[in-house]
Design an enzyme around this catalytic site. Structure first.
Site, PDB file in Angstrom:
ATOM      1  N   SER A  55       0.861  -1.179   0.000  1.00  0.00           N
ATOM      2  CA  SER A  55       0.000   0.000   0.000  1.00  0.00           C
ATOM      3  C   SER A  55       0.894   1.225   0.000  1.00  0.00           C
ATOM      4  O   SER A  55       1.875   1.265   0.753  1.00  0.00           O
ATOM      5  CB  SER A  55      -0.894   0.045   1.243  1.00  0.00           C
ATOM      6  OG  SER A  55      -1.938  -0.887   1.160  1.00  0.00           O
ATOM      7  N   GLU A  62      -2.166  19.242  -4.010  1.00  0.00           N
ATOM      8  CA  GLU A  62      -3.450  19.255  -4.710  1.00  0.00           C
ATOM      9  C   GLU A  62      -4.289  18.028  -4.385  1.00  0.00           C
ATOM     10  O   GLU A  62      -5.274  17.763  -5.063  1.00  0.00           O
ATOM     11  CB  GLU A  62      -3.196  19.341  -6.216  1.00  0.00           C
ATOM     12  CG  GLU A  62      -2.352  20.528  -6.660  1.00  0.00           C
ATOM     13  CD  GLU A  62      -0.837  20.304  -6.483  1.00  0.00           C
ATOM     14  OE1 GLU A  62      -0.445  19.185  -6.099  1.00  0.00           O
ATOM     15  OE2 GLU A  62      -0.075  21.265  -6.725  1.00  0.00           O
ATOM     16  N   SER A  63      -3.953  17.286  -3.357  1.00  0.00           N
ATOM     17  CA  SER A  63      -4.699  16.166  -2.773  1.00  0.00           C
ATOM     18  C   SER A  63      -3.827  14.920  -2.631  1.00  0.00           C
ATOM     19  O   SER A  63      -2.916  14.925  -1.823  1.00  0.00           O
ATOM     20  CB  SER A  63      -6.019  15.878  -3.465  1.00  0.00           C
ATOM     21  OG  SER A  63      -6.918  16.959  -3.259  1.00  0.00           O
ATOM     22  N   HIS A  68      -2.880   0.357  -4.060  1.00  0.00           N
ATOM     23  CA  HIS A  68      -2.864  -0.903  -3.318  1.00  0.00           C
ATOM     24  C   HIS A  68      -2.648  -2.005  -4.339  1.00  0.00           C
ATOM     25  O   HIS A  68      -3.363  -2.058  -5.345  1.00  0.00           O
ATOM     26  CB  HIS A  68      -4.187  -1.130  -2.581  1.00  0.00           C
ATOM     27  CG  HIS A  68      -4.517  -0.079  -1.577  1.00  0.00           C
ATOM     28  ND1 HIS A  68      -3.763   0.120  -0.432  1.00  0.00           N
ATOM     29  CD2 HIS A  68      -5.492   0.854  -1.537  1.00  0.00           C
ATOM     30  CE1 HIS A  68      -4.282   1.112   0.261  1.00  0.00           C
ATOM     31  NE2 HIS A  68      -5.331   1.587  -0.386  1.00  0.00           N
ATOM     32  N   CYS A  83      -7.270  18.637  -6.960  1.00  0.00           N
ATOM     33  CA  CYS A  83      -8.139  19.805  -6.984  1.00  0.00           C
ATOM     34  C   CYS A  83      -7.382  20.935  -7.682  1.00  0.00           C
ATOM     35  O   CYS A  83      -6.156  20.926  -7.756  1.00  0.00           O
ATOM     36  CB  CYS A  83      -8.596  20.204  -5.588  1.00  0.00           C
ATOM     37  SG  CYS A  83      -7.278  20.491  -4.419  1.00  0.00           S
TER      38      CYS A  83
END
Lengths: 123, 123
Positions: A55, A62-63, A68, A83
């Protein structure tokens, strides 16, 4: 009605199984994807599981991007959440498909935060 | 056809704006959500943006939870991604809705890794 965020949900199938179980290769893939998309990387965290599977998340200004992997199935789930208008998530998606050697993939695009007019006050 | 992962995409609206801009409150909310769901927390990373907004991720052994907040709109996007049968993502969702004081919410459930029979070899 504009969305605050855009999320690409990627199903990556028939990938290179060695890459899917290689933390360094996955870290490099996610960082390359973030950089090519024009994102600003703030941090990252990767975990390997026994007997296999990894993971990983890369936090960007920007996020985020996460992945996974299930090497035993040649499968990975990846999300690219952005975003703003400066980052190109589609570019990041291309990089991931290429770096993971995914022979098949699908992408679902979700709009996040499509607020109604009554909530769209200026910040 | 079983899915390897399950993802709840949460739109949280009309939330408590102070909570949305409070790193400690959000960290506590995500950790409480992970714990109540029966997940094993492996790590976390939170970032505050100027002038407002927070991104946070909690990595769990069963995948991850993340949140991105826009306090100016009273809005947060949260995802709960789990694999396996032991974790109850719906429980985590309830906790987040409650802790953020979301007066309105919607949840989209996505199945991740619905592999065909030809790929479902035993690990």
């Amino acid at each position: 009605m504009n969305a605050l965020g855009k999320q690409l949900l990627m199903e990556l199938k028939d990938c290179n199984k060695e890459v899917l179980n290689d933390v360094d290769a996955l870290r490099n893939a996610l960082l390359a994807a973030a950089n090519e998309a024009g994102a600003t990387v703030l941090g990252e965290s990767f975990h390997r599981f026994n007997p296999h599977g990894i993971s990983g998340v890369v936090i960007i200004a920007e996020s985020h991007l996460f992945i996974h992997t299930w090497p035993e199935y040649g499968y990975a789930a990846a999300d690219i959440f952005t975003c703003g208008d400066t980052v190109k998530p589609e570019k990041a998606a291309e990089i991931l498909i290429s770096k993971l050697g995914a022979r098949h993939h699908s992408i679902v695009e979700m709009q996040r935060g499509t607020l109604g007019v009554e909530q769209s006050e200026s910040a």
